[in-house]
Enzyme design. Structure first.
Site, PDB file in Angstrom:
ATOM      1  N   THR A 131       0.853  -1.186   0.000  1.00 24.66           N
ATOM      2  CA  THR A 131       0.000   0.000   0.000  1.00 24.66           C
ATOM      3  C   THR A 131       0.889   1.236   0.000  1.00 24.66           C
ATOM      4  OG1 THR A 131      -1.793  -1.098   1.179  1.00 24.66           O
ATOM      5  CG2 THR A 131      -1.772   1.299   1.224  1.00 24.66           C
ATOM      6  N   LYS A 200      -7.144   1.912  -2.890  1.00 26.35           N
ATOM      7  CA  LYS A 200      -6.808   1.336  -1.586  1.00 26.35           C
ATOM      8  C   LYS A 200      -6.836   2.400  -0.495  1.00 26.35           C
ATOM      9  CE  LYS A 200      -5.336  -1.353   1.667  1.00 26.35           C
ATOM     10  NZ  LYS A 200      -4.063  -2.070   1.647  1.00 26.35           N
ATOM     11  N   LYS A 268      -0.631   5.387   8.732  1.00 27.83           N
ATOM     12  CA  LYS A 268       0.112   5.718   7.511  1.00 27.83           C
ATOM     13  C   LYS A 268      -0.831   5.893   6.331  1.00 27.83           C
ATOM     14  CE  LYS A 268       1.517   2.474   5.125  1.00 27.83           C
ATOM     15  NZ  LYS A 268       1.028   1.636   3.977  1.00 27.83           N
TER      16      LYS A 268
END
Length: 324
Positions: A131, A200, A268
């Site tokens: 990701t 995502k 994050k």
């Protein structure tokens, strides 16, 4: 999923039944396709290890690399091979997948000294399931394609039943579809590189915000004398039912946070989602507030706990206000 394997010793090819390429506009129908070749896998963390294990158990010829070699040992016992650099994995395999923890690690493993790009060549493929933000994905893609290899970004949604959000080289997507079907439950092809990363981040920013709202509800229900376990049951049977609530709710009530998706990774992703929104002048105030809570949870030493441990930051705020 039905599949056929060649009897006898492991060979460098395997056959698996799978569906045709899946996009947001197509549905699955039964057909048969092949993947022939050797598979590399880089990164054996909480997500990568099970994915690589599924490939090995499906009969793939898998070569591994991980920064901490000891994490490879359980998979080596299943028949995988180990080499000491990403470049050696890529040079010895037809397709290499990478699952790294953050954009910096993903870029370093792909593009740095001894990185996968140094071992790639025409005809090979690189699938990044990490990701990362769109800019990092494009950077990696440009370095990979400069070797005349093919590139596909394929970040995953979910923790156990994975959904692949792919973008990039469509021919590589079709080629690795059997691998994706072994590692996950479904896959989407989204077009140009960057779209998979963006999808995502949007999914994870929604998920991260949902758990914060859910946490507030659990604490408020207890504060006003309700049983939070009953709240979990009510939510799980109503219009806002979501598997995440019924899965994580009971353990959150017990203040237990077995790690499925580390809190530090959720924070994050919220940070990256905020940057994505800023790039198109989109206001996402709920996500901004959620991000601050995850940052507070990290400061409490909860970075490696499941992201549902964000509720502890709310508890700390309540205790702090009561003491004032």
């Amino acid at each position: 999923m039905p599949r056929e394997r060649q009897a006898g010793r492991r060979r460098t090819w395997w056959l698996i039944r799978l569906s045709p390429p899946l996009t947001s506009r197509t549905t699955r129908t039964s057909t048969t396709a092949e993947f022939q070749g050797k598979v590399g896998f880089l990164g054996l963390g909480i997500m990568g290890a099970p994915m690589a294990s599924n490939l090995i158990r499906a009969g793939c010829d898998v070569t591994l690399w991980n920064r901490t070699k000891s994490k490879c040992d359980p998979l080596l016992s299943l028949g995988a091979k180990y080499v000491p650099s990403p470049a050696q994995v890529a040079s010895s395999c037809d397709v290499t997948s990478a699952m790294l923890a953050d954009p910096q690690s993903a870029a370093e493993v792909a593009c740095g000294a001894g990185g996968a790009a140094e071992g790639l060549a025409p005809g090979k493929g690189y699938v990044d399931v990490s990701t990362v933000d769109g800019a990092t994905s494009k950077l990696i893609g440009e370095r990979i394609t400069s070797t005349r290899a093919s590139f596909l970004e394929a970040p995953v949604s979910g923790s156990k039943k994975l959904i692949f959000l792919t973008a990039g080289d469509e021919s590589l997507y079709k080629r690795v579809a059997p691998l994706l079907d072994v590692m996950g439950k479904s896959r989407f092809y989204l077009g140009d590189v960057g779209n998979g990363a963006a999808m995502k981040l949007v999914v994870n920013m929604v998920m991260g915000s949902m758990i914060v709202s859910f946490s507030e509800g659990l604490l408020l229900s207890e504060k006003v004398g309700l049983d939070p376990n009953t709240l979990v049951e009510v939510i799980s049977q109503g219009a806002i039912s979501a598997p995440m609530f019924s899965l994580k709710g009971p353990s959150m009530v017990k203040a237990a946070y077995p790690t499925a998706f580390p809190l530090k990774h959720q924070q994050k992703d919220l940070r990256l989602a905020l940057a994505l929104a800023e790039s198109v002048s989109q206001s996402i105030p709920t996500v901004a507030a959620a991000n601050e809570l995850y940052k507070a949870a990290k400061s409490l030493g909860l970075a490696d706990h499941d992201f549902s441990a964000a509720i502890e930051a709310l508890k700390a705020k309540v205790q702090s206000s009561q003491q004032q």
